[in-house]
Motif scaffolding. Structure first.
Motif, PDB file in Angstrom:
ATOM      1  N   ASP A 168     -51.439 -35.800 -21.491  1.00  0.00           N
ATOM      2  CA  ASP A 168     -52.773 -36.021 -22.046  1.00  0.00           C
ATOM      3  C   ASP A 168     -53.175 -34.889 -22.986  1.00  0.00           C
ATOM      4  N   TRP A 169     -52.703 -33.704 -22.708  1.00  0.00           N
ATOM      5  CA  TRP A 169     -53.059 -32.548 -23.535  1.00  0.00           C
ATOM      6  C   TRP A 169     -52.553 -32.697 -24.956  1.00  0.00           C
ATOM      7  N   ASN A 170     -51.552 -33.535 -25.161  1.00  0.00           N
ATOM      8  CA  ASN A 170     -51.049 -33.782 -26.514  1.00  0.00           C
ATOM      9  C   ASN A 170     -52.158 -34.266 -27.444  1.00  0.00           C
ATOM     10  N   GLY A 201     -56.989 -30.648 -32.894  1.00  0.00           N
ATOM     11  CA  GLY A 201     -58.283 -29.997 -33.151  1.00  0.00           C
ATOM     12  C   GLY A 201     -58.549 -28.791 -32.259  1.00  0.00           C
ATOM     13  N   TRP A 202     -57.551 -28.396 -31.453  1.00  0.00           N
ATOM     14  CA  TRP A 202     -57.798 -27.380 -30.420  1.00  0.00           C
ATOM     15  C   TRP A 202     -58.367 -26.086 -30.987  1.00  0.00           C
ATOM     16  N   ASP A 203     -57.745 -25.593 -32.034  1.00  0.00           N
ATOM     17  CA  ASP A 203     -58.168 -24.298 -32.591  1.00  0.00           C
ATOM     18  C   ASP A 203     -59.505 -24.384 -33.330  1.00  0.00           C
ATOM     19  N   ASP A 207     -47.015 -16.364 -21.228  1.00  0.00           N
ATOM     20  CA  ASP A 207     -48.300 -17.060 -21.304  1.00  0.00           C
ATOM     21  C   ASP A 207     -48.049 -18.482 -20.816  1.00  0.00           C
ATOM     22  N   PHE A 208     -48.425 -18.727 -19.569  1.00  0.00           N
ATOM     23  CA  PHE A 208     -48.176 -20.020 -18.917  1.00  0.00           C
ATOM     24  C   PHE A 208     -49.297 -21.001 -19.279  1.00  0.00           C
ATOM     25  N   GLY A 209     -48.922 -22.181 -19.800  1.00  0.00           N
ATOM     26  CA  GLY A 209     -49.938 -23.141 -20.247  1.00  0.00           C
ATOM     27  C   GLY A 209     -50.629 -22.620 -21.483  1.00  0.00           C
ATOM     28  N   CYS A 210     -49.809 -22.170 -22.421  1.00  0.00           N
ATOM     29  CA  CYS A 210     -50.297 -21.413 -23.592  1.00  0.00           C
ATOM     30  C   CYS A 210     -51.097 -22.247 -24.576  1.00  0.00           C
ATOM     31  N   GLY A 211     -50.973 -23.589 -24.503  1.00  0.00           N
ATOM     32  CA  GLY A 211     -51.643 -24.424 -25.502  1.00  0.00           C
ATOM     33  C   GLY A 211     -51.129 -24.083 -26.887  1.00  0.00           C
ATOM     34  N   THR A 212     -52.055 -23.871 -27.821  1.00  0.00           N
ATOM     35  CA  THR A 212     -51.679 -23.535 -29.208  1.00  0.00           C
ATOM     36  C   THR A 212     -51.489 -22.034 -29.388  1.00  0.00           C
ATOM     37  N   VAL A 233     -45.279 -20.837 -22.856  1.00  0.00           N
ATOM     38  CA  VAL A 233     -44.733 -22.079 -22.293  1.00  0.00           C
ATOM     39  C   VAL A 233     -45.837 -23.105 -22.087  1.00  0.00           C
ATOM     40  N   ASP A 234     -45.534 -24.344 -22.445  1.00  0.00           N
ATOM     41  CA  ASP A 234     -46.517 -25.412 -22.208  1.00  0.00           C
ATOM     42  C   ASP A 234     -45.786 -26.749 -22.061  1.00  0.00           C
ATOM     43  N   THR A 235     -46.354 -27.626 -21.236  1.00  0.00           N
ATOM     44  CA  THR A 235     -45.755 -28.951 -21.042  1.00  0.00           C
ATOM     45  C   THR A 235     -46.149 -29.916 -22.162  1.00  0.00           C
ATOM     46  N   SER A 236     -47.085 -29.522 -23.003  1.00  0.00           N
ATOM     47  CA  SER A 236     -47.496 -30.403 -24.102  1.00  0.00           C
ATOM     48  C   SER A 236     -46.683 -30.086 -25.356  1.00  0.00           C
ATOM     49  N   GLU A 237     -45.920 -31.079 -25.779  1.00  0.00           N
ATOM     50  CA  GLU A 237     -45.080 -30.913 -26.975  1.00  0.00           C
ATOM     51  C   GLU A 237     -45.952 -30.648 -28.209  1.00  0.00           C
ATOM     52  N   GLY A 253     -41.837 -27.217 -22.025  1.00  0.00           N
ATOM     53  CA  GLY A 253     -41.185 -27.610 -20.777  1.00  0.00           C
ATOM     54  C   GLY A 253     -42.045 -27.274 -19.578  1.00  0.00           C
ATOM     55  N   ASN A 254     -41.564 -27.724 -18.436  1.00  0.00           N
ATOM     56  CA  ASN A 254     -42.300 -27.484 -17.194  1.00  0.00           C
ATOM     57  C   ASN A 254     -41.594 -26.418 -16.371  1.00  0.00           C
ATOM     58  N   ILE A 255     -42.058 -25.215 -16.533  1.00  0.00           N
ATOM     59  CA  ILE A 255     -41.455 -24.065 -15.865  1.00  0.00           C
ATOM     60  C   ILE A 255     -41.523 -24.227 -14.341  1.00  0.00           C
ATOM     61  N   LEU A 256     -42.536 -24.954 -13.855  1.00  0.00           N
ATOM     62  CA  LEU A 256     -42.716 -25.118 -12.411  1.00  0.00           C
ATOM     63  C   LEU A 256     -41.662 -26.051 -11.834  1.00  0.00           C
ATOM     64  N   ALA A 257     -41.211 -26.992 -12.646  1.00  0.00           N
ATOM     65  CA  ALA A 257     -40.184 -27.934 -12.191  1.00  0.00           C
ATOM     66  C   ALA A 257     -38.794 -27.427 -12.549  1.00  0.00           C
ATOM     67  N   ALA A 280     -52.372 -16.936 -17.331  1.00  0.00           N
ATOM     68  CA  ALA A 280     -52.642 -18.377 -17.314  1.00  0.00           C
ATOM     69  C   ALA A 280     -54.130 -18.548 -17.615  1.00  0.00           C
ATOM     70  N   SER A 281     -54.418 -18.915 -18.842  1.00  0.00           N
ATOM     71  CA  SER A 281     -55.809 -19.005 -19.267  1.00  0.00           C
ATOM     72  C   SER A 281     -56.257 -20.463 -19.277  1.00  0.00           C
ATOM     73  N   SER A 282     -57.148 -20.789 -18.355  1.00  0.00           N
ATOM     74  CA  SER A 282     -57.674 -22.144 -18.211  1.00  0.00           C
ATOM     75  C   SER A 282     -56.557 -23.171 -17.999  1.00  0.00           C
ATOM     76  N   VAL A 283     -55.694 -22.897 -17.075  1.00  0.00           N
ATOM     77  CA  VAL A 283     -54.566 -23.787 -16.766  1.00  0.00           C
ATOM     78  C   VAL A 283     -54.570 -24.186 -15.281  1.00  0.00           C
ATOM     79  N   CYS A 284     -54.717 -23.194 -14.413  1.00  0.00           N
ATOM     80  CA  CYS A 284     -54.430 -23.405 -12.986  1.00  0.00           C
ATOM     81  C   CYS A 284     -55.297 -24.483 -12.339  1.00  0.00           C
ATOM     82  N   PHE A 329     -56.169 -27.151 -13.467  1.00  0.00           N
ATOM     83  CA  PHE A 329     -55.725 -28.495 -13.852  1.00  0.00           C
ATOM     84  C   PHE A 329     -54.436 -28.902 -13.146  1.00  0.00           C
ATOM     85  N   LEU A 330     -53.843 -27.983 -12.398  1.00  0.00           N
ATOM     86  CA  LEU A 330     -52.542 -28.261 -11.773  1.00  0.00           C
ATOM     87  C   LEU A 330     -52.712 -29.001 -10.449  1.00  0.00           C
ATOM     88  N   LEU A 331     -51.773 -29.879 -10.144  1.00  0.00           N
ATOM     89  CA  LEU A 331     -51.849 -30.628  -8.884  1.00  0.00           C
ATOM     90  C   LEU A 331     -51.632 -29.705  -7.697  1.00  0.00           C
TER      91      LEU A 331
HETATM   92  C1  LIG Z   1     -57.242 -26.164 -21.073  1.00  0.00           C
HETATM   93  S1  LIG Z   1     -55.669 -26.029 -21.847  1.00  0.00           S
HETATM   94  C2  LIG Z   1     -55.574 -24.261 -22.115  1.00  0.00           C
HETATM   95  C3  LIG Z   1     -54.616 -23.892 -23.227  1.00  0.00           C
HETATM   96  C4  LIG Z   1     -54.595 -22.399 -23.552  1.00  0.00           C
HETATM   97  N1  LIG Z   1     -54.219 -21.581 -22.419  1.00  0.00           N
HETATM   98  C5  LIG Z   1     -55.915 -21.952 -24.111  1.00  0.00           C
HETATM   99  O1  LIG Z   1     -56.649 -21.240 -23.421  1.00  0.00           O
HETATM  100  O2  LIG Z   1     -56.246 -22.321 -25.251  1.00  0.00           O
HETATM  101  C6  LIG Z   1     -54.518 -26.278 -20.525  1.00  0.00           C
HETATM  102  C7  LIG Z   1     -53.071 -26.224 -20.968  1.00  0.00           C
HETATM  103  O3  LIG Z   1     -52.230 -26.181 -19.813  1.00  0.00           O
HETATM  104  C8  LIG Z   1     -51.072 -26.935 -20.110  1.00  0.00           C
HETATM  105  N2  LIG Z   1     -50.397 -27.298 -18.852  1.00  0.00           N
HETATM  106  C9  LIG Z   1     -50.806 -28.162 -17.899  1.00  0.00           C
HETATM  107  N3  LIG Z   1     -49.896 -28.216 -16.895  1.00  0.00           N
HETATM  108  C10 LIG Z   1     -48.906 -27.349 -17.229  1.00  0.00           C
HETATM  109  C11 LIG Z   1     -47.679 -26.943 -16.611  1.00  0.00           C
HETATM  110  N4  LIG Z   1     -47.280 -27.437 -15.431  1.00  0.00           N
HETATM  111  N5  LIG Z   1     -46.901 -26.028 -17.234  1.00  0.00           N
HETATM  112  C12 LIG Z   1     -47.293 -25.527 -18.432  1.00  0.00           C
HETATM  113  N6  LIG Z   1     -48.422 -25.877 -19.077  1.00  0.00           N
HETATM  114  C13 LIG Z   1     -49.215 -26.778 -18.477  1.00  0.00           C
HETATM  115  C14 LIG Z   1     -51.584 -28.113 -20.911  1.00  0.00           C
HETATM  116  O4  LIG Z   1     -50.566 -28.771 -21.623  1.00  0.00           O
HETATM  117  C15 LIG Z   1     -52.615 -27.423 -21.805  1.00  0.00           C
HETATM  118  O5  LIG Z   1     -52.055 -26.985 -23.009  1.00  0.00           O
END
Ligand SMILES: C[S@@+](CC[C@H](N)C(=O)[O-])C[C@H]1O[C@@H](n2cnc3c(N)ncnc32)[C@H](O)[C@@H]1O
Length: 200
Positions: free
Chosen positions: A4-6, A11-13, A47-52, A69-73, A92-96, A114-118, A120-122
């Motif tokens: 979904d993050w794709n 427009g993220w930036d 930077d885990f879940g780095c987004g852009t 690293v980010d799961t969103s291509e 890729g998914n570093i957790l998997a 991990a900035s605004s990522v955790c 959202f994780l299951l």
């Molecule tokens: C709210 S955005 C934050 C992006 C960035 N850290 C920022 O602050 O601009 C959450 C990000 O976490 C990524 N994400 C979600 N699950 C992830 C996972 N298991 N591994 C890596 N990235 C993941 C999403 O693809 C998305 O880019």
């Protein structure tokens, strides 16, 4: 939450709240670690879940390398297009464990952000445990997330953060509210959580 993050990548930036969040996260990181100091120049950061890469691009000038690293291509594509010299953007998914660098034994980070990522994780707690295992001894894990008002609210509570950091066997744990984002007449508090991998 995965692909979904794709849909947000383009427009993220342009989102001023997102830029402000990254900027305030960097400010708190610098206050906490003096990341702009010379001690960090030879260090490697994940930077885990780095987004852009809004946070990665602020950290990169002060360290040896940032692996982002980010799961969103699509998020990774935006970051790659920035051509930041010492930022390695990895999809890729570093957790998997489906990131090639990890399969090849890639680890040894001095700092994992991990900035605004955790939130959202299951499996937030499981994720912190995996990430803690990628740290060098004495390395630091740090996260920023929206503060939830209770266990069922959106975001994470202080208690949830403390518990996850403790479960990951991190030491010198710190959890505190560090800034707020004012958006659409709402004030949304942000928690920072941090812990150090023991030198055992
Ligand atoms: C709210 S955005 C934050 C992006 C960035 N850290 C920022 O602050 O601009 C959450 C990000 O976490 C990524 N994400 C979600 N699950 C992830 C996972 N298991 N591994 C890596 N990235 C993941 C999403 O693809 C998305 O880019």
């Amino acid at each position: 939450m995965t692909d979904d993050w794709n849909n947000y990548a383009d427009g993220w930036d342009d989102n001023s709240d997102v830029r402000r969040y990254a900027s305030l996260a960097f400010t708190t990181l610098d206050e906490y670690l003096d990341i702009r100091g010379k001690d960090w120049q030879s260090k490697c950061v994940l930077d885990f879940g780095c987004g852009t890469g809004l946070l990665a691009e602020k950290i990169a000038p002060h360290v040896e390398e940032v692996v982002a690293v980010d799961t969103s291509e699509n998020m990774i594509a935006v970051l790659k297009a920035k051509n930041l010299p010492n930022v390695r953007a990895v999809h890729g998914n570093i957790l998997a464990g489906d990131v090639r660098e990890v399969e090849n034994g890639f680890s040894g980070f001095d700092l994992i952000c991990a900035s605004s990522v955790c939130a959202f994780l299951l499996d937030y707690s499981g994720a912190v445990a995996v990430l803690a295992g990628l740290l060098n001894k004495g390395g630091l894990f740090i996260q920023w997330d929206w503060q939830a008002s209770d266990d069922d609210g959106f975001g994470l509570t202080t208690h949830q953060m403390k518990t996850a950091l403790e479960t990951a066997r991190l030491g010198s744990i710190r959890v505190e509210r560090v800034f707020e984002i004012n958006s659409d007449a709402q004030t949304m508090p942000v928690l920072m959580g941090a812990g150090i991998r023991n030198k055992e």
